[in-house]
Design a protein around this motif. Structure first.
Motif, PDB file in Angstrom:
ATOM      1  N   ARG A  24      11.202   1.310  32.666  1.00 13.36           N
ATOM      2  CA  ARG A  24      10.816  -0.077  32.359  1.00 13.36           C
ATOM      3  C   ARG A  24       9.395  -0.184  31.818  1.00 13.36           C
ATOM      4  O   ARG A  24       8.713  -1.181  32.016  1.00 13.36           O
ATOM      5  CB  ARG A  24      10.976  -0.968  33.580  1.00 13.36           C
ATOM      6  N   ASP A  25       8.958   0.844  31.136  1.00 12.97           N
ATOM      7  CA  ASP A  25       7.624   0.831  30.545  1.00 12.97           C
ATOM      8  C   ASP A  25       7.735   1.422  29.146  1.00 12.97           C
ATOM      9  O   ASP A  25       7.481   2.597  28.929  1.00 12.97           O
ATOM     10  CB  ASP A  25       6.662   1.648  31.397  1.00 12.97           C
ATOM     11  N   VAL A  26       8.127   0.595  28.181  1.00  9.22           N
ATOM     12  CA  VAL A  26       8.375   1.070  26.826  1.00  9.22           C
ATOM     13  C   VAL A  26       7.168   0.735  25.941  1.00  9.22           C
ATOM     14  O   VAL A  26       6.804  -0.423  25.794  1.00  9.22           O
ATOM     15  CB  VAL A  26       9.663   0.441  26.259  1.00  9.22           C
ATOM     16  N   LYS A  27       6.562   1.766  25.378  1.00  8.82           N
ATOM     17  CA  LYS A  27       5.417   1.607  24.473  1.00  8.82           C
ATOM     18  C   LYS A  27       5.917   1.622  23.023  1.00  8.82           C
ATOM     19  O   LYS A  27       7.093   1.793  22.764  1.00  8.82           O
ATOM     20  CB  LYS A  27       4.427   2.731  24.722  1.00  8.82           C
ATOM     21  N   ALA A  28       5.000   1.468  22.063  1.00  2.49           N
ATOM     22  CA  ALA A  28       5.377   1.381  20.648  1.00  2.49           C
ATOM     23  C   ALA A  28       6.053   2.667  20.165  1.00  2.49           C
ATOM     24  O   ALA A  28       7.088   2.620  19.489  1.00  2.49           O
ATOM     25  CB  ALA A  28       4.160   1.078  19.800  1.00  2.49           C
ATOM     26  N   TRP A  29       5.501   3.827  20.503  1.00  2.30           N
ATOM     27  CA  TRP A  29       6.100   5.075  20.038  1.00  2.30           C
ATOM     28  C   TRP A  29       7.462   5.301  20.679  1.00  2.30           C
ATOM     29  O   TRP A  29       8.345   5.904  20.083  1.00  2.30           O
ATOM     30  CB  TRP A  29       5.168   6.261  20.286  1.00  2.30           C
ATOM     31  N   GLU A  30       7.628   4.793  21.875  1.00  2.00           N
ATOM     32  CA  GLU A  30       8.918   4.911  22.538  1.00  2.00           C
ATOM     33  C   GLU A  30       9.952   4.002  21.882  1.00  2.00           C
ATOM     34  O   GLU A  30      11.130   4.359  21.778  1.00  2.00           O
ATOM     35  CB  GLU A  30       8.767   4.581  24.017  1.00  2.00           C
ATOM     36  N   ALA A  31       9.509   2.848  21.426  1.00  2.00           N
ATOM     37  CA  ALA A  31      10.409   1.947  20.703  1.00  2.00           C
ATOM     38  C   ALA A  31      10.863   2.596  19.397  1.00  2.00           C
ATOM     39  O   ALA A  31      12.018   2.419  18.972  1.00  2.00           O
ATOM     40  CB  ALA A  31       9.726   0.620  20.440  1.00  2.00           C
ATOM     41  N   VAL A  32       9.979   3.377  18.768  1.00  2.00           N
ATOM     42  CA  VAL A  32      10.358   4.108  17.557  1.00  2.00           C
ATOM     43  C   VAL A  32      11.441   5.133  17.888  1.00  2.00           C
ATOM     44  O   VAL A  32      12.413   5.290  17.140  1.00  2.00           O
ATOM     45  CB  VAL A  32       9.127   4.792  16.927  1.00  2.00           C
ATOM     46  N   LEU A  33      11.307   5.828  19.003  1.00  3.25           N
ATOM     47  CA  LEU A  33      12.334   6.790  19.409  1.00  3.25           C
ATOM     48  C   LEU A  33      13.672   6.103  19.661  1.00  3.25           C
ATOM     49  O   LEU A  33      14.721   6.632  19.289  1.00  3.25           O
ATOM     50  CB  LEU A  33      11.899   7.543  20.672  1.00  3.25           C
ATOM     51  N   ILE A  34      13.634   4.947  20.279  1.00  7.08           N
ATOM     52  CA  ILE A  34      14.868   4.201  20.525  1.00  7.08           C
ATOM     53  C   ILE A  34      15.487   3.769  19.192  1.00  7.08           C
ATOM     54  O   ILE A  34      16.706   3.827  19.018  1.00  7.08           O
ATOM     55  CB  ILE A  34      14.597   3.002  21.450  1.00  7.08           C
ATOM     56  N   GLY A  35      14.659   3.362  18.250  1.00  5.18           N
ATOM     57  CA  GLY A  35      15.167   3.012  16.921  1.00  5.18           C
ATOM     58  C   GLY A  35      15.781   4.201  16.211  1.00  5.18           C
ATOM     59  O   GLY A  35      16.827   4.077  15.557  1.00  5.18           O
ATOM     60  N   LEU A  36      15.142   5.366  16.320  1.00  5.24           N
ATOM     61  CA  LEU A  36      15.706   6.583  15.728  1.00  5.24           C
ATOM     62  C   LEU A  36      17.052   6.920  16.347  1.00  5.24           C
ATOM     63  O   LEU A  36      17.982   7.342  15.649  1.00  5.24           O
ATOM     64  CB  LEU A  36      14.747   7.758  15.905  1.00  5.24           C
ATOM     65  N   PHE A  37      17.168   6.731  17.636  1.00  3.24           N
ATOM     66  CA  PHE A  37      18.436   6.970  18.310  1.00  3.24           C
ATOM     67  C   PHE A  37      19.519   6.064  17.729  1.00  3.24           C
ATOM     68  O   PHE A  37      20.635   6.502  17.464  1.00  3.24           O
ATOM     69  CB  PHE A  37      18.288   6.734  19.816  1.00  3.24           C
ATOM     70  N   GLY A  38      19.181   4.815  17.509  1.00  2.00           N
ATOM     71  CA  GLY A  38      20.147   3.883  16.930  1.00  2.00           C
ATOM     72  C   GLY A  38      20.566   4.275  15.529  1.00  2.00           C
ATOM     73  O   GLY A  38      21.744   4.168  15.169  1.00  2.00           O
ATOM     74  N   VAL A  39      19.627   4.751  14.726  1.00  2.00           N
ATOM     75  CA  VAL A  39      19.947   5.159  13.361  1.00  2.00           C
ATOM     76  C   VAL A  39      20.866   6.377  13.373  1.00  2.00           C
ATOM     77  O   VAL A  39      21.855   6.432  12.646  1.00  2.00           O
ATOM     78  CB  VAL A  39      18.659   5.452  12.561  1.00  2.00           C
ATOM     79  N   TYR A  40      20.543   7.367  14.208  1.00  2.00           N
ATOM     80  CA  TYR A  40      21.392   8.554  14.272  1.00  2.00           C
ATOM     81  C   TYR A  40      22.764   8.226  14.842  1.00  2.00           C
ATOM     82  O   TYR A  40      23.770   8.761  14.398  1.00  2.00           O
ATOM     83  CB  TYR A  40      20.734   9.654  15.111  1.00  2.00           C
ATOM     84  N   LEU A  41      22.805   7.362  15.828  1.00  2.00           N
ATOM     85  CA  LEU A  41      24.083   7.022  16.449  1.00  2.00           C
ATOM     86  C   LEU A  41      24.951   6.204  15.494  1.00  2.00           C
ATOM     87  O   LEU A  41      26.164   6.392  15.437  1.00  2.00           O
ATOM     88  CB  LEU A  41      23.842   6.243  17.742  1.00  2.00           C
ATOM     89  N   GLY A  42      24.335   5.320  14.743  1.00  2.00           N
ATOM     90  CA  GLY A  42      25.082   4.465  13.846  1.00  2.00           C
ATOM     91  C   GLY A  42      25.540   5.153  12.569  1.00  2.00           C
ATOM     92  O   GLY A  42      26.436   4.679  11.893  1.00  2.00           O
ATOM     93  N   GLN A  43      24.934   6.283  12.219  1.00  2.00           N
ATOM     94  CA  GLN A  43      25.270   7.019  11.010  1.00  2.00           C
ATOM     95  C   GLN A  43      25.271   6.123   9.770  1.00  2.00           C
ATOM     96  O   GLN A  43      26.178   6.162   8.945  1.00  2.00           O
ATOM     97  CB  GLN A  43      26.631   7.710  11.157  1.00  2.00           C
ATOM     98  N   THR A  44      24.254   5.283   9.646  1.00  2.00           N
ATOM     99  CA  THR A  44      24.111   4.435   8.479  1.00  2.00           C
ATOM    100  C   THR A  44      23.648   5.291   7.295  1.00  2.00           C
ATOM    101  O   THR A  44      23.201   6.420   7.483  1.00  2.00           O
ATOM    102  CB  THR A  44      23.085   3.324   8.736  1.00  2.00           C
ATOM    103  N   PRO A  45      23.742   4.783   6.070  1.00  2.00           N
ATOM    104  CA  PRO A  45      23.248   5.556   4.919  1.00  2.00           C
ATOM    105  C   PRO A  45      21.756   5.880   5.013  1.00  2.00           C
ATOM    106  O   PRO A  45      21.287   6.823   4.378  1.00  2.00           O
ATOM    107  CB  PRO A  45      23.522   4.634   3.728  1.00  2.00           C
ATOM    108  N   LEU A  46      21.025   5.132   5.801  1.00  2.00           N
ATOM    109  CA  LEU A  46      19.599   5.382   5.989  1.00  2.00           C
ATOM    110  C   LEU A  46      19.344   6.670   6.772  1.00  2.00           C
ATOM    111  O   LEU A  46      18.237   7.196   6.762  1.00  2.00           O
ATOM    112  CB  LEU A  46      18.978   4.188   6.721  1.00  2.00           C
ATOM    113  N   VAL A  47      20.362   7.208   7.433  1.00  2.00           N
ATOM    114  CA  VAL A  47      20.188   8.381   8.283  1.00  2.00           C
ATOM    115  C   VAL A  47      19.693   9.588   7.474  1.00  2.00           C
ATOM    116  O   VAL A  47      18.948  10.413   7.996  1.00  2.00           O
ATOM    117  CB  VAL A  47      21.481   8.711   9.060  1.00  2.00           C
ATOM    118  N   PHE A  48      20.057   9.688   6.197  1.00  2.00           N
ATOM    119  CA  PHE A  48      19.618  10.828   5.393  1.00  2.00           C
ATOM    120  C   PHE A  48      18.108  10.794   5.171  1.00  2.00           C
ATOM    121  O   PHE A  48      17.426  11.807   5.277  1.00  2.00           O
ATOM    122  CB  PHE A  48      20.367  10.854   4.062  1.00  2.00           C
TER     123      PHE A  48
END
Length: 64
Positions: A24-48
């Motif tokens: 329950r302590d999410v910093k800015a760089w951690e939010a970036v990691l969570i966003g990266l997880f979403g991109v990889y999980l979603g397999q959007t065209p942006l993943v490349f």
């Protein structure tokens, strides 16, 4: 990048995300990691593009 290559990244980012949410302590760089997880999980065209950027950043740490 195919789906098989993205699985290790998705698993790693998923584990990191679960640990961050539990703390329950999410910093800015951690939010970036969570966003990266979403991109990889979603397999959007942006993943490349994101995968190229992540590979470039991590290859910079491997230079001796």
């Amino acid at each position: 990048m195919n789906e098989v290559a993205a699985i290790p990244f998705a698993v790693a980012f998923g584990i990191i995300t679960v640990l961050l949410v539990r703390s329950r302590d999410v910093k800015a760089w951690e939010a970036v990691l969570i966003g990266l997880f979403g991109v990889y999980l979603g397999q959007t065209p942006l993943v490349f593009t994101v995968h190229g950027l992540v590979t470039w950043v991590f290859s910079g740490f491997q230079h001796t």
